[in-house]
Motif scaffolding. Structure first.
Motif, PDB file in Angstrom:
ATOM      1  N   HIS A   1       0.864  -1.178   0.000  1.00  0.00           N
ATOM      2  CA  HIS A   1       0.000   0.000   0.000  1.00  0.00           C
ATOM      3  C   HIS A   1       0.904   1.233   0.000  1.00  0.00           C
ATOM      4  N   TYR A   2       0.354   2.390  -0.348  1.00  0.00           N
ATOM      5  CA  TYR A   2       1.066   3.676  -0.265  1.00  0.00           C
ATOM      6  C   TYR A   2       2.339   3.690  -1.116  1.00  0.00           C
ATOM      7  N   ALA A   3       2.360   2.944  -2.211  1.00  0.00           N
ATOM      8  CA  ALA A   3       3.616   2.710  -2.921  1.00  0.00           C
ATOM      9  C   ALA A   3       3.868   3.735  -4.022  1.00  0.00           C
ATOM     10  N   PRO A   4       5.094   4.287  -4.107  1.00  0.00           N
ATOM     11  CA  PRO A   4       5.516   5.044  -5.290  1.00  0.00           C
ATOM     12  C   PRO A   4       5.767   4.089  -6.446  1.00  0.00           C
ATOM     13  N   SER A   5       6.071   4.644  -7.631  1.00  0.00           N
ATOM     14  CA  SER A   5       6.314   3.771  -8.786  1.00  0.00           C
ATOM     15  C   SER A   5       7.651   3.046  -8.668  1.00  0.00           C
ATOM     16  N   ALA A   6       8.649   3.688  -8.039  1.00  0.00           N
ATOM     17  CA  ALA A   6       9.952   3.044  -7.852  1.00  0.00           C
ATOM     18  C   ALA A   6       9.937   2.175  -6.603  1.00  0.00           C
ATOM     19  N   PRO A   7      10.636   1.029  -6.606  1.00  0.00           N
ATOM     20  CA  PRO A   7      10.746   0.213  -5.399  1.00  0.00           C
ATOM     21  C   PRO A   7      11.404   0.990  -4.260  1.00  0.00           C
ATOM     22  N   VAL A   8      11.065   0.604  -3.031  1.00  0.00           N
ATOM     23  CA  VAL A   8      11.540   1.303  -1.831  1.00  0.00           C
ATOM     24  C   VAL A   8      12.390   0.357  -0.991  1.00  0.00           C
ATOM     25  N   ARG A   9      13.516   0.870  -0.480  1.00  0.00           N
ATOM     26  CA  ARG A   9      14.357   0.130   0.474  1.00  0.00           C
ATOM     27  C   ARG A   9      14.514   0.991   1.729  1.00  0.00           C
ATOM     28  N   LEU A  10      14.346   0.380   2.882  1.00  0.00           N
ATOM     29  CA  LEU A  10      14.317   1.121   4.138  1.00  0.00           C
ATOM     30  C   LEU A  10      15.627   1.017   4.914  1.00  0.00           C
ATOM     31  N   ASP A  11      15.790   1.948   5.874  1.00  0.00           N
ATOM     32  CA  ASP A  11      16.880   1.924   6.849  1.00  0.00           C
ATOM     33  C   ASP A  11      18.247   2.043   6.173  1.00  0.00           C
ATOM     34  N   VAL A  12      18.351   2.997   5.245  1.00  0.00           N
ATOM     35  CA  VAL A  12      19.574   3.178   4.463  1.00  0.00           C
ATOM     36  C   VAL A  12      20.202   4.517   4.832  1.00  0.00           C
ATOM     37  N   THR A  13      21.429   4.485   5.296  1.00  0.00           N
ATOM     38  CA  THR A  13      22.097   5.730   5.681  1.00  0.00           C
ATOM     39  C   THR A  13      22.812   6.391   4.514  1.00  0.00           C
ATOM     40  N   GLU A  14      23.206   5.607   3.511  1.00  0.00           N
ATOM     41  CA  GLU A  14      23.834   6.165   2.315  1.00  0.00           C
ATOM     42  C   GLU A  14      23.211   5.527   1.082  1.00  0.00           C
TER      43      GLU A  14
END
Length: 313
Positions: free
Chosen positions: A224-237
């Motif tokens: 749900h709530y998704a943009p068109s590009a895939p999302v990866r979480l908890d990334v500092t760089e």
């Protein structure tokens, strides 16, 4: 009082549109809703068609006050106490339907309960009082995509499939409402009202059922709530193939709150997801990386949305 962006005659026109079977997008304090008269089955069916929303996913009913809610749903002592404490505001209660409620069965997805709330936003209140009836309104965006917190998000996502858009500017809370089932109170969806505030009002910890085996309330689909590009979480760089949504000291290409303010981050979340998704497309990049968010207070609701945005589609 109606927003200065939307003259009172537009509120009257929007109310007439709803009573005539039309769809009206309107701002609440949480996000923009795609409204239809909840007693009009054909109009409610249009919500599902316009959004591409699965029919098993129930809708939230918006009413002007608790008296209007009590004509539709039954309140026990706990529900009354929660409504008195947090309405109007970003809290949805899942309550048993009353006999003779008059709602379209599509609103509740055939369940014996209804998700109902009293929004606080002036423009939503003006519209509901002008309609003088219950308005079913999920978020005004294509199903599964980023919620709308500005009128331009609605227009970009739904275009001319909406009969009318009331422009109230940016939604100040920026996250959908918190959803509780009562009897006893159980958290079904994290949202714009922190769980800690509810626990303080109840005087005990709040059980959570935020990912049930079946959909009991809106906003419980895994993706749900998704943009068109895939999302990866908890990334500092961010990686070279990604744009980076920052928080606090992690600057990113956009930052939800450089001051690490979770309230500001919540208000910015969906607008920044729209913007970072557009930035990824403009740069030809394949992914959105998101900085770490603390899992406390509104951070839990932010992470709930981000985890669903990152879920397999």
């Amino acid at each position: 009082m109606a927003s200065s962006r939307t003259p009172r005659h537009d509120v009257a026109a929007a109310a007439a549109c709803l009573r005539g079977g039309g769809l009206v997008a309107f701002p609440t304090e949480t996000v923009y809703g795609l409204g239809a008269l909840a007693t009009d089955g054909r109009a409610v069916a249009r919500i599902f068609a316009v959004k591409g929303r699965p029919s098993f996913n129930p809708l939230i009913v918006h009413v002007a006050d608790r008296a209007a809610a009590a004509r539709i749903a039954g309140f026990d002592a706990e529900a009354l106490a929660l409504a008195d404490r947090f309405w109007p505001g970003p809290l949805t209660l899942v309550l048993p339907l009353r006999d003779g409620h008059g709602l379209s069965p599509l609103v509740t997805a055939g369940q014996p309960t209804v998700a109902i709330r009293v929004p606080a936003a002036d423009l939503a209140q003006a519209l509901l009082r002008a309609v003088d009836g219950p308005v079913a309104a999920p978020s005004a965006n294509p199903s599964g995509r980023i919620s709308a917190t500005r009128a331009e998000h609605v227009r970009e996502g739904l275009g001319d499939r909406v009969d009318m858009v009331l422009d109230g500017g940016a939604c100040p809370v920026g996250l959908e409402s918190t959803i509780l089932r009562t009897g006893p109170a159980t958290l079904l969806r994290e949202g714009g009202l922190p769980a800690e505030a509810i626990e303080a009002a109840l005087g005990h910890p709040l059980p959570r059922d935020v990912t049930p085996g079946r959909v009991q309330a809106p906003g419980q689909l895994a993706s749900h709530y998704a943009p068109s590009a895939p999302v990866r979480l908890d990334v500092t760089e961010a990686a070279p193939d990604a744009v980076h949504l920052g928080f606090g000291p992690v600057a990113g290409d956009l930052n939800l709150s450089p001051e690490s303010d979770l309230g500001a981050a919540a208000a910015n979340l969906f607008d920044h997801l729209h913007r970072i998704d557009a930035l990824a497309r403009a740069r030809g990049l394949e992914r959105i990386d998101v900085a770490p968010i603390p899992e406390q207070g509104l951070g839990r609701a932010i992470l709930d949305r981000l985890r669903r945005a990152a879920a397999p589609r």
